[in-house]
Enzyme design. Structure first.
Site, PDB file in Angstrom:
ATOM      1  N   ARG A 293      67.800  34.033  40.650  1.00  0.00           N
ATOM      2  CA  ARG A 293      67.248  35.341  40.247  1.00  0.00           C
ATOM      3  C   ARG A 293      66.152  35.214  39.189  1.00  0.00           C
ATOM      4  O   ARG A 293      65.932  36.113  38.381  1.00  0.00           O
ATOM      5  CB  ARG A 293      68.340  36.278  39.760  1.00  0.00           C
ATOM      6  CG  ARG A 293      69.403  36.540  40.812  1.00  0.00           C
ATOM      7  CD  ARG A 293      70.328  37.666  40.441  1.00  0.00           C
ATOM      8  NE  ARG A 293      71.309  37.850  41.490  1.00  0.00           N
ATOM      9  CZ  ARG A 293      72.453  37.199  41.569  1.00  0.00           C
ATOM     10  NH1 ARG A 293      72.781  36.330  40.629  1.00  0.00           N
ATOM     11  NH2 ARG A 293      73.291  37.418  42.569  1.00  0.00           N
TER      12      ARG A 293
ATOM     13  N   LYS B   8      51.438  38.041  41.026  1.00  0.00           N
ATOM     14  CA  LYS B   8      51.753  38.424  42.414  1.00  0.00           C
ATOM     15  C   LYS B   8      52.189  37.166  43.163  1.00  0.00           C
ATOM     16  O   LYS B   8      51.456  36.170  43.188  1.00  0.00           O
ATOM     17  CB  LYS B   8      50.538  39.037  43.110  1.00  0.00           C
ATOM     18  CG  LYS B   8      50.319  40.495  42.769  1.00  0.00           C
ATOM     19  CD  LYS B   8      49.254  41.094  43.674  1.00  0.00           C
ATOM     20  CE  LYS B   8      49.008  42.560  43.315  1.00  0.00           C
ATOM     21  NZ  LYS B   8      47.865  43.124  44.059  1.00  0.00           N
TER      22      LYS B   8
ATOM     23  N   GLU C  83      34.951  35.994  45.136  1.00  0.00           N
ATOM     24  CA  GLU C  83      35.816  36.685  44.159  1.00  0.00           C
ATOM     25  C   GLU C  83      35.119  36.828  42.812  1.00  0.00           C
ATOM     26  O   GLU C  83      35.247  37.853  42.146  1.00  0.00           O
ATOM     27  CB  GLU C  83      37.146  35.933  43.982  1.00  0.00           C
ATOM     28  CG  GLU C  83      38.109  36.040  45.165  1.00  0.00           C
ATOM     29  CD  GLU C  83      38.701  37.432  45.366  1.00  0.00           C
ATOM     30  OE1 GLU C  83      38.604  38.278  44.455  1.00  0.00           O
ATOM     31  OE2 GLU C  83      39.260  37.675  46.454  1.00  0.00           O
TER      32      GLU C  83
ATOM     33  N   LYS D  26      40.559  39.997  34.546  1.00  0.00           N
ATOM     34  CA  LYS D  26      41.797  40.229  35.295  1.00  0.00           C
ATOM     35  C   LYS D  26      42.989  40.379  34.346  1.00  0.00           C
ATOM     36  O   LYS D  26      43.839  41.250  34.546  1.00  0.00           O
ATOM     37  CB  LYS D  26      42.049  39.092  36.300  1.00  0.00           C
ATOM     38  CG  LYS D  26      43.358  39.292  37.048  1.00  0.00           C
ATOM     39  CD  LYS D  26      43.448  38.630  38.377  1.00  0.00           C
ATOM     40  CE  LYS D  26      44.768  39.051  39.044  1.00  0.00           C
ATOM     41  NZ  LYS D  26      44.977  38.475  40.348  1.00  0.00           N
TER      42      LYS D  26
ATOM     43  N   GLU E 173      50.419  47.502  39.619  1.00  0.00           N
ATOM     44  CA  GLU E 173      49.430  48.186  40.447  1.00  0.00           C
ATOM     45  C   GLU E 173      49.782  49.650  40.702  1.00  0.00           C
ATOM     46  O   GLU E 173      49.751  50.135  41.823  1.00  0.00           O
ATOM     47  CB  GLU E 173      49.246  47.424  41.778  1.00  0.00           C
ATOM     48  CG  GLU E 173      47.902  47.718  42.413  1.00  0.00           C
ATOM     49  CD  GLU E 173      47.542  46.761  43.555  1.00  0.00           C
ATOM     50  OE1 GLU E 173      47.709  45.548  43.388  1.00  0.00           O
ATOM     51  OE2 GLU E 173      47.117  47.255  44.589  1.00  0.00           O
TER      52      GLU E 173
ATOM     53  N   ARG F  23      45.016  48.356  38.447  1.00  0.00           N
ATOM     54  CA  ARG F  23      44.993  47.024  39.076  1.00  0.00           C
ATOM     55  C   ARG F  23      44.362  47.068  40.472  1.00  0.00           C
ATOM     56  O   ARG F  23      43.840  46.067  40.946  1.00  0.00           O
ATOM     57  CB  ARG F  23      46.414  46.439  39.129  1.00  0.00           C
ATOM     58  CG  ARG F  23      46.411  45.008  39.620  1.00  0.00           C
ATOM     59  CD  ARG F  23      47.695  44.259  39.327  1.00  0.00           C
ATOM     60  NE  ARG F  23      47.605  42.921  39.860  1.00  0.00           N
ATOM     61  CZ  ARG F  23      48.424  41.930  39.549  1.00  0.00           C
ATOM     62  NH1 ARG F  23      49.400  42.124  38.678  1.00  0.00           N
ATOM     63  NH2 ARG F  23      48.277  40.733  40.097  1.00  0.00           N
TER      64      ARG F  23
ATOM     65  N   ASN G  90      40.795  45.088  43.905  1.00  0.00           N
ATOM     66  CA  ASN G  90      40.580  45.056  45.358  1.00  0.00           C
ATOM     67  C   ASN G  90      39.177  45.537  45.741  1.00  0.00           C
ATOM     68  O   ASN G  90      38.941  45.860  46.910  1.00  0.00           O
ATOM     69  CB  ASN G  90      41.630  45.911  46.079  1.00  0.00           C
ATOM     70  CG  ASN G  90      42.991  45.261  46.015  1.00  0.00           C
ATOM     71  OD1 ASN G  90      43.100  44.038  45.967  1.00  0.00           O
ATOM     72  ND2 ASN G  90      44.035  46.078  45.985  1.00  0.00           N
TER      73      ASN G  90
ATOM     74  N   HIS H 204      37.571  44.620  49.035  1.00  0.00           N
ATOM     75  CA  HIS H 204      38.632  44.037  49.861  1.00  0.00           C
ATOM     76  C   HIS H 204      39.036  44.895  51.053  1.00  0.00           C
ATOM     77  O   HIS H 204      39.717  44.401  51.948  1.00  0.00           O
ATOM     78  CB  HIS H 204      39.880  43.754  49.007  1.00  0.00           C
ATOM     79  CG  HIS H 204      39.733  42.517  48.150  1.00  0.00           C
ATOM     80  ND1 HIS H 204      38.695  42.349  47.270  1.00  0.00           N
ATOM     81  CD2 HIS H 204      40.489  41.399  48.045  1.00  0.00           C
ATOM     82  CE1 HIS H 204      38.821  41.187  46.647  1.00  0.00           C
ATOM     83  NE2 HIS H 204      39.901  40.582  47.107  1.00  0.00           N
TER      84      HIS H 204
ATOM     85  N   HIS I  29      39.606  42.721  54.310  1.00  0.00           N
ATOM     86  CA  HIS I  29      40.867  42.522  55.037  1.00  0.00           C
ATOM     87  C   HIS I  29      40.685  42.839  56.520  1.00  0.00           C
ATOM     88  O   HIS I  29      41.203  42.129  57.390  1.00  0.00           O
ATOM     89  CB  HIS I  29      41.989  43.376  54.437  1.00  0.00           C
ATOM     90  CG  HIS I  29      42.437  42.878  53.094  1.00  0.00           C
ATOM     91  ND1 HIS I  29      42.852  43.721  52.087  1.00  0.00           N
ATOM     92  CD2 HIS I  29      42.514  41.627  52.592  1.00  0.00           C
ATOM     93  CE1 HIS I  29      43.164  43.000  51.023  1.00  0.00           C
ATOM     94  NE2 HIS I  29      42.978  41.732  51.300  1.00  0.00           N
TER      95      HIS I  29
ATOM     96  N   HIS J 223      38.568  34.427  53.396  1.00  0.00           N
ATOM     97  CA  HIS J 223      38.756  35.591  52.531  1.00  0.00           C
ATOM     98  C   HIS J 223      37.538  35.863  51.632  1.00  0.00           C
ATOM     99  O   HIS J 223      37.011  36.981  51.610  1.00  0.00           O
ATOM    100  CB  HIS J 223      40.022  35.404  51.687  1.00  0.00           C
ATOM    101  CG  HIS J 223      40.289  36.545  50.760  1.00  0.00           C
ATOM    102  ND1 HIS J 223      40.648  37.800  51.206  1.00  0.00           N
ATOM    103  CD2 HIS J 223      40.217  36.640  49.412  1.00  0.00           C
ATOM    104  CE1 HIS J 223      40.799  38.602  50.168  1.00  0.00           C
ATOM    105  NE2 HIS J 223      40.545  37.931  49.072  1.00  0.00           N
TER     106      HIS J 223
HETATM  107  N1  GLY Z   1      44.513  39.879  43.849  1.00  0.00           N
HETATM  108  C1  GLY Z   1      44.605  41.156  43.296  1.00  0.00           C
HETATM  109  C2  GLY Z   1      45.654  41.273  42.255  1.00  0.00           C
HETATM  110  O1  GLY Z   1      46.156  40.278  41.766  1.00  0.00           O
HETATM  111  O2  GLY Z   1      46.034  42.358  41.906  1.00  0.00           O
END
Ligand code: GLY
Length: 335
Positions: free
Chosen positions: A110, A132, A174, A202, A212, A216, A220, A223, A227, A239
């Site tokens: 956990r 993420k 990016e 970031k 998010e 956040r 994107n 993006h 995508h 990408h």
């Molecule tokens: N790649 C976008 C984020 O980390 O929110």
């Protein structure tokens, strides 16, 4: 060396950026870490010394290995090793490795600490920062995962020397994105400063909106079309290459909606196509109808309207309610 702090209260952590900074790894490990499980791939050109006893777990190359089966294999390896919360997982590689290592760490017992050593430009300015983690299932990419912040991140730019040119291009896609999120002149910076500044941008966004709920989503930018292009080209467009086209598309769309001037659209071309030498046209043979359909799929579609991240008088923001007809017409400006 530049150190950037990701401001998350008790879970705040440092990202070290520079040449040769992999030597900082041991200092970034949690003090409680008695041993390390290093998750990496064959051929990653980085030798690491975590400063504690360690075992190495290699995962396969390719998106098909970004899977629950890999998480199970890693977990069984952790079990054999007897990995506990007083140890640490270290992910060494690009975005796929750090996403998998992060999710394995998030779910083992956990949650055990994880530290990332990012070896690609995309990883350094995006994937390794912000917690993420996740894997793919046949129904889609990154559908199973968790937010699990690392305890530290190493961005050693020496690792980029052996990166294939296409990987470098992807990283530039990016980085180009960050030009439009703030007014910073990233081109005036040297490489270490530029990567560190992207990390800082970031980090600040993640610090404000870890999960998010709002801001956040600005990460994107470019993006939504990217995508769709990745799916439509069956990933023959990588990408970062898709993000490059997506940024210029977002500028055309914003201009069409009266949000930005033609000069600002040109600035997108100057940065994406000019400074970073990335392609800005739609690949031959893609269907505009299908791209609009795909762009509508992963958003909260309200009737005939889509949601985009768009530039505007107040900067880049999330813009709902974009008519499909405008999304379609802006695609025509690209080709
Ligand atoms: N790649 C976008 C984020 O980390 O929110």
């Amino acid at each position: 060396m530049i150190t950037v702090r990701v401001p998350l209260g008790e879970r705040a952590y440092d990202v070290v950026v520079g040449h040769g900074v992999v030597s900082e790894l041991a200092a970034l490990l949690p003090r409680s870490a008695a041993r390390a499980a290093i998750v990496t791939q064959a051929g990653i050109p980085v030798t690491i010394d975590p400063g504690v006893p360690f075992e190495v777990f290699e995962i396969g190359h390719g998106e098909e290995h970004k899977s629950l089966a890999t998480i199970e294999t890693l977990s069984r390896g952790f079990a054999r090793m007897g990995l506990t919360r007083n140890d640490v997982v270290v992910g060494v590689g690009g975005g796929m490795v750090t996403d998998v290592a992060g999710f394995a760490a998030a779910s083992w017992h956990r949650g055990v600490p994880v530290v990332h050593v990012s070896t690609t430009l995309v990883g350094m300015v995006d994937a390794a920062i912000g917690g993420k983690t996740g894997v793919n299932i046949p129904e889609g990419k990154n559908l199973v995962g968790a937010f699990w912040q690392p305890s530290g991140v190493v961005c050693d730019l020496d690792a980029l020397a052996t990166l294939p040119p296409r990987e470098v291009r992807c990283g530039r896609g990016e980085i180009a994105k960050y030009h439009f999120l703030t007014g910073d002149d990233l081109l005036a910076m040297d490489e270490v400063e530029r990567v560190a500044r992207c990390v800082q941008i970031k980090a600040d966004i993640v610090g404000e909106d870890e999960r998010e709920g709002g801001r956040r989503a600005l990460l994107n930018y470019g993006h939504t079309l990217a995508h769709a292009l990745e799916i439509e080209t069956d990933h023959s467009l990588a990408h970062g290459e898709a993000v490059a086209i997506g940024l210029v598309y977002a500028a055309h769309l914003a201009h069409r909606l009266g949000r930005i001037s033609a000069e600002r659209v040109q600035q997108h071309y100057d940065i994406v196509g000019g400074a970073y030498e990335l392609g800005t046209s739609l690949p031959a043979g893609v269907s505009a109808e299908r791209l609009v359909e795909l762009m509508g799929r992963d958003k909260k579609v309200l009737g005939d309207q889509l949601t985009f991240v768009l530039d505007g008088p107040a900067g880049v923001e999330v813009v709902p309610g974009v008519p499909r007809a405008d999304a379609m017409a802006a695609l025509g400006s690209l080709s």
